[in-house]
Motif scaffolding. Structure first.
Motif, mmCIF file in Angstrom:
data_model
loop_
_atom_site.group_PDB
_atom_site.id
_atom_site.type_symbol
_atom_site.label_atom_id
_atom_site.label_comp_id
_atom_site.label_asym_id
_atom_site.label_seq_id
_atom_site.Cartn_x
_atom_site.Cartn_y
_atom_site.Cartn_z
ATOM 1 N N ALA A 228 0.854 -1.197 0.000
ATOM 2 C CA ALA A 228 0.000 0.000 0.000
ATOM 3 C C ALA A 228 0.884 1.239 0.000
ATOM 4 C CB ALA A 228 -0.931 -0.015 1.212
ATOM 5 N N PRO A 229 1.664 1.467 -1.069
ATOM 6 C CA PRO A 229 2.676 2.529 -1.061
ATOM 7 C C PRO A 229 2.078 3.919 -1.150
ATOM 8 C CG PRO A 229 2.512 1.557 -3.245
ATOM 9 C CD PRO A 229 1.617 0.732 -2.350
ATOM 10 N N GLY A 230 2.897 4.881 -0.745
ATOM 11 C CA GLY A 230 2.515 6.284 -0.823
ATOM 12 C C GLY A 230 2.794 6.998 0.483
ATOM 13 N N HIS A 231 2.199 6.500 1.561
ATOM 14 C CA HIS A 231 2.522 7.102 2.863
ATOM 15 C C HIS A 231 4.018 6.969 3.109
ATOM 16 C CE1 HIS A 231 2.252 8.546 6.874
ATOM 17 N NE2 HIS A 231 2.571 7.383 7.407
ATOM 18 N N GLU A 267 -4.734 14.884 1.257
ATOM 19 C CA GLU A 267 -3.382 14.392 1.514
ATOM 20 C C GLU A 267 -2.979 14.612 2.972
ATOM 21 O OE1 GLU A 267 -1.143 16.469 -1.456
ATOM 22 O OE2 GLU A 267 -2.126 15.415 -3.124
ATOM 23 N N PHE A 268 -1.890 13.956 3.341
ATOM 24 C CA PHE A 268 -1.424 14.008 4.722
ATOM 25 C C PHE A 268 0.018 14.511 4.731
ATOM 26 C CE2 PHE A 268 0.264 11.775 8.599
ATOM 27 C CZ PHE A 268 -0.488 12.479 9.523
ATOM 28 N N ALA A 269 0.328 15.399 5.671
ATOM 29 C CA ALA A 269 1.596 16.119 5.661
ATOM 30 C C ALA A 269 2.821 15.216 5.798
ATOM 31 C CB ALA A 269 1.598 17.162 6.780
ATOM 32 N N PHE A 270 2.662 14.039 6.364
ATOM 33 C CA PHE A 270 3.808 13.159 6.582
ATOM 34 C C PHE A 270 3.930 12.073 5.509
ATOM 35 C CE2 PHE A 270 3.020 15.095 10.680
ATOM 36 C CZ PHE A 270 4.298 15.392 11.147
ATOM 37 N N ASP A 271 3.154 12.181 4.436
ATOM 38 C CA ASP A 271 3.268 11.226 3.333
ATOM 39 C C ASP A 271 4.558 11.459 2.560
ATOM 40 O OD1 ASP A 271 0.826 10.045 3.885
ATOM 41 O OD2 ASP A 271 -0.272 11.210 2.379
ATOM 42 N N THR A 272 5.231 10.379 2.195
ATOM 43 C CA THR A 272 6.394 10.482 1.315
ATOM 44 C C THR A 272 5.972 10.886 -0.089
ATOM 45 O OG1 THR A 272 7.597 8.813 2.594
ATOM 46 C CG2 THR A 272 8.379 9.239 0.360
#
Length: 328
Positions: A228-231, A267-272
């Motif tokens: 589940a990539p992305g975060h 989106e989430f601020a700590f996502d890569t």
């Protein structure tokens, strides 16, 4: 005046008319709650959810991005949540298969000193809550990591670098292991430096006992990894099965049960990789809602188990009632 307000005031006046009774004994405030753990049967397994404590993020609109101005705060207020401080839970899953004791993610711990308190003093409670639940860290056979962020792997070791789980192997996607132990990735947001330093300290203590997980492959019997990539580059969720029972431990697929379910493309601020994270989230949530899958979320309200259903352009969260009778 509304009927409900009149009724409340009437009740107050009636209470005031009662005869005064002197207090027999003034009990002091206790100042602490019960240890946070919850145990239930799952097929032939026994599952225990253990809290690492609350994780306050600060302003919701700073942590959750991609919305129109004011939209995040409006949605928080509409659901009786404080937009000035978005608070997440940290729900670690422990599964006893009868052959192995498996812990999914470790919480924040105290391995990185002051950095371990970057989100405040309410984290780092996993080990004490495990012990309150009757589980010793030395009993853990396998720690399965969804990814290598601070609130998921920094309790692998203590402040001196000693293993907190001395008899455990550690399972993680190789992409995450490589990324979060590479000093060349110390760029971009300021949190990247402590995140990488913390991952290096915690993961290096287990380098001789690492298990690399692979998409749609069994980690151990009853646990299948789902990429589940992305975060993060190697973020992974895990399907846990026993007989006819199935549950997916979703890690950080969605951090918030309102914001990122109603609007999975935010989106989430700590996502890569925020765009990839949103796409992965929308795809997997749709699958879970369609299949009526039981999920266990690390950051959703305690204890984090429930189901998603489609609602408008997003999803709604339906928590599973806690079963206080399942273990007698």
């Amino acid at each position: 005046m509304s009927t409900s307000r009149r009724a409340l005031l009437g009740a107050g006046l009636a209470t005031a008319a009662l005869p005064f009774l002197p207090a027999e004994a003034a009990a002091p405030f206790v100042g602490r709650g019960a240890p946070a753990w919850y145990r239930f049967r799952f097929g032939a397994y026994e599952a225990t959810i253990v809290s690492d404590g609350a994780l306050p993020l600060g302003k919701a609109e700073d942590a959750f991005t991609g919305a129109q101005p004011g939209q995040v705060n409006e949605l928080m207020r509409a659901n009786f949540l404080d937009p000035a401080n978005a608070v997440l839970e940290q729900n670690a899953l422990i599964v006893n298969t009868g052959r192995q004791l498996i812990l999914f993610d470790t919480g924040m711990g105290d391995s990185m000193g002051e950095a371990s308190r970057m989100f405040g003093p309410t984290t780092g409670r996993l080990l004490r809550n495990m012990r309150a639940a009757g589980i010793e860290p030395s009993q853990i056979d396998l720690v399965v990591l969804s990814h290598a962020h601070c609130d998921h792997c920094w309790a692998l070791v203590d402040a001196q670098g000693n293993r907190n789980f001395p008899n455990a192997q550690v399972a993680l996607a190789e992409a995450d292991l490589n990324f979060w132990t590479d000093d060349a990735n110390k760029r971009g947001p300021a949190f990247m430096v402590p995140f990488i330093d913390g991952a290096k300290k915690n993961l290096s203590a287990y380098r001789d006992r690492m298990v690399m997980v692979r998409n749609e492959q069994e980690v151990v019997p009853g646990v299948i990894a789902l990429s589940a990539p992305g975060h993060t580059v190697g973020h992974t969720v895990y399907a846990v099965t026993s007989g006819q029972e199935a549950m997916v431990y979703t890690g950080d697929l969605a951090h918030h049960h309102i914001l990122l379910l109603r609007h999975p493309m935010w989106e989430f601020a700590f996502d890569t990789n925020p765009q990839q994270s949103a796409q992965t989230r929308a795809r997997m949530l749709d699958r879970f809602a369609t299949d009526r899958t039981t999920v266990m979320s690390y950051h959703f309200p305690w204890p984090g188990t429930g189901r998603m259903v489609k609602e408008g352009q997003g999803f709604a969260w339906h928590p599973t009632p806690m079963d206080v009778t399942s273990l007698g």
